[in-house]
Design a protein around this motif. Structure first.
Motif, PDB file in Angstrom:
ATOM      1  N   ILE A  53       0.859  -1.168   0.000  1.00 18.41           N
ATOM      2  CA  ILE A  53       0.000   0.000   0.000  1.00 18.41           C
ATOM      3  C   ILE A  53       0.900   1.222   0.000  1.00 18.41           C
ATOM      4  O   ILE A  53       1.681   1.424   0.927  1.00 18.41           O
ATOM      5  CB  ILE A  53      -0.910   0.015   1.240  1.00 18.41           C
ATOM      6  N   GLY A  55       2.628   4.552   0.634  1.00 17.38           N
ATOM      7  CA  GLY A  55       2.560   5.406   1.805  1.00 17.38           C
ATOM      8  C   GLY A  55       2.590   4.641   3.108  1.00 17.38           C
ATOM      9  O   GLY A  55       2.476   5.225   4.179  1.00 17.38           O
ATOM     10  N   MET A  56       2.766   3.305   3.046  1.00 14.23           N
ATOM     11  CA  MET A  56       2.754   2.494   4.251  1.00 14.23           C
ATOM     12  C   MET A  56       4.143   2.012   4.646  1.00 14.23           C
ATOM     13  O   MET A  56       4.286   1.103   5.432  1.00 14.23           O
ATOM     14  CB  MET A  56       1.851   1.268   4.049  1.00 14.23           C
ATOM     15  N   GLU A  60       8.636   5.762   6.879  1.00  9.60           N
ATOM     16  CA  GLU A  60       7.929   7.026   7.015  1.00  9.60           C
ATOM     17  C   GLU A  60       7.705   7.410   8.473  1.00  9.60           C
ATOM     18  O   GLU A  60       7.317   8.540   8.768  1.00  9.60           O
ATOM     19  CB  GLU A  60       6.587   6.962   6.273  1.00  9.60           C
ATOM     20  N   HIS A 231      -7.655   1.292   0.611  1.00  9.88           N
ATOM     21  CA  HIS A 231      -6.218   1.549   0.721  1.00  9.88           C
ATOM     22  C   HIS A 231      -5.941   3.050   0.773  1.00  9.88           C
ATOM     23  O   HIS A 231      -5.078   3.506   1.529  1.00  9.88           O
ATOM     24  CB  HIS A 231      -5.478   0.915  -0.458  1.00  9.88           C
ATOM     25  N   ALA A 232      -6.661   3.807  -0.038  1.00  8.05           N
ATOM     26  CA  ALA A 232      -6.489   5.262  -0.029  1.00  8.05           C
ATOM     27  C   ALA A 232      -6.904   5.835   1.325  1.00  8.05           C
ATOM     28  O   ALA A 232      -6.245   6.729   1.869  1.00  8.05           O
ATOM     29  CB  ALA A 232      -7.312   5.895  -1.154  1.00  8.05           C
ATOM     30  N   ARG A 235      -4.323   5.098   3.983  1.00 10.42           N
ATOM     31  CA  ARG A 235      -3.166   5.986   3.793  1.00 10.42           C
ATOM     32  C   ARG A 235      -3.416   7.328   4.466  1.00 10.42           C
ATOM     33  O   ARG A 235      -2.541   7.886   5.129  1.00 10.42           O
ATOM     34  CB  ARG A 235      -2.884   6.202   2.300  1.00 10.42           C
ATOM     35  N   ASP A 236      -4.627   7.845   4.278  1.00  7.26           N
ATOM     36  CA  ASP A 236      -4.970   9.139   4.873  1.00  7.26           C
ATOM     37  C   ASP A 236      -4.914   9.073   6.404  1.00  7.26           C
ATOM     38  O   ASP A 236      -4.429  10.003   7.055  1.00  7.26           O
ATOM     39  CB  ASP A 236      -6.367   9.574   4.424  1.00  7.26           C
ATOM     40  N   LYS A 239      -1.273   8.996   7.510  1.00  4.72           N
ATOM     41  CA  LYS A 239      -0.656  10.324   7.441  1.00  4.72           C
ATOM     42  C   LYS A 239      -1.119  11.200   8.601  1.00  4.72           C
ATOM     43  O   LYS A 239      -0.331  11.961   9.174  1.00  4.72           O
ATOM     44  CB  LYS A 239      -0.996  10.981   6.102  1.00  4.72           C
TER      45      LYS A 239
END
Length: 247
Positions: A53, A55-56, A60, A231-232, A235-236, A239
């Motif tokens: 996914i 951004g995972m 980070e 998944h989107a 991600r949000d 973040k």
């Protein structure tokens, strides 16, 4: 000349078969592209082996990464609660935690059940730590008590686990990320990196994501487009968690 005449039908048949295969391949590609509901392999689902996914990436977490890894060892690994002299009970704790995470990833238990089981396991650990007090280790009787409590919890987990889950319902990577976010929320609360308001806000976002996941699975099948949207969404939330934690 006779041989040449006999080969023509085979040449034509080969051409026809090639055309049929080409049409079939194009048709399959169209079905995947349209996100047809039905059993999807890793390529169609985007949630199979080798997929990730965006951004995972754990990198980070930035400066928080080492602290998060240490926190997992302390809580999931049981090092906060059990000294080396009681390493057997610590191992039992660790195995139980991992069993909960596997059950979550495999959609064998719900997120709500997973939270309850983790909370109970960590509470058993905290009680064991208080029970030990200033002693070098838990006594034999205390070990039996704690081990019995963990065994009882494992029985609850086993009872709650679904025996079988349709492949169309599996979302392992999404589930694992939800578990990581739960851990980040606990870390934030335990270390005061998250205020009560921030933790509550993250909780609401996770609950909302859970509701969307349930909605996508309500008809017994998660389409490619539904999975991409989930998944989107995760991600949000990820973040938001990083921003709130100051990473």
């Amino acid at each position: 000349m006779q041989t040449m005449k006999n080969t023509k039908p085979w040449i034509q048949l080969t051409r026809n078969l090639s055309l049929a295969v080409a049409v079939a391949v194009v048709g399959i590609g169209d079905l995947d592209a349209k996100g047809k509901r039905g059993p999807h392999g890793p390529k169609g689902r985007g949630d199979g082996p080798g997929k990730s996914i965006a951004g995972m990436n754990p990198d980070e977490l930035g400066a928080l990464r080492d602290q998060f890894a240490a926190y997992q060892k302390q809580t999931a690994g049981g090092m906060r609660y059990y000294v080396d002299a009681n390493k057997n009970i610590r191992f039992q704790h660790k195995e139980t935690y991992e069993s909960i995470q596997r059950s979550l990833a495999d959609d064998r238990i719900t997120e709500e059940e997973g939270r309850e089981f983790v909370a109970e396991l960590l509470a058993i650990g905290e009680n064991a730590k208080e029970m030990r007090g200033g002693a070098a280790a838990l006594s034999a009787d205390q070990v039996d008590t704690v081990s019995g409590n963990i065994s009882d919890l494992r029985g609850k987990i086993k009872k709650a686990r679904k025996n079988d889950v349709a492949a169309e319902m599996l979302t392992p990577r999404l589930n694992r990320m939800q578990s990581r976010l739960e851990e980040l929320n606990r870390l934030g609360v335990d270390t005061n990196k998250l205020s009560a308001g921030q933790s509550s806000s993250l909780r609401r976002k996770l609950d909302s994501l859970e509701g969307k996941e349930k909605g996508a699975k309500s008809d017994g099948n998660v389409s490619t487009s539904e999975l991409e949207k989930l998944h989107a969404d995760v991600r949000d939330v990820f973040k938001y968690a990083l921003k709130s934690l100051g990473s």
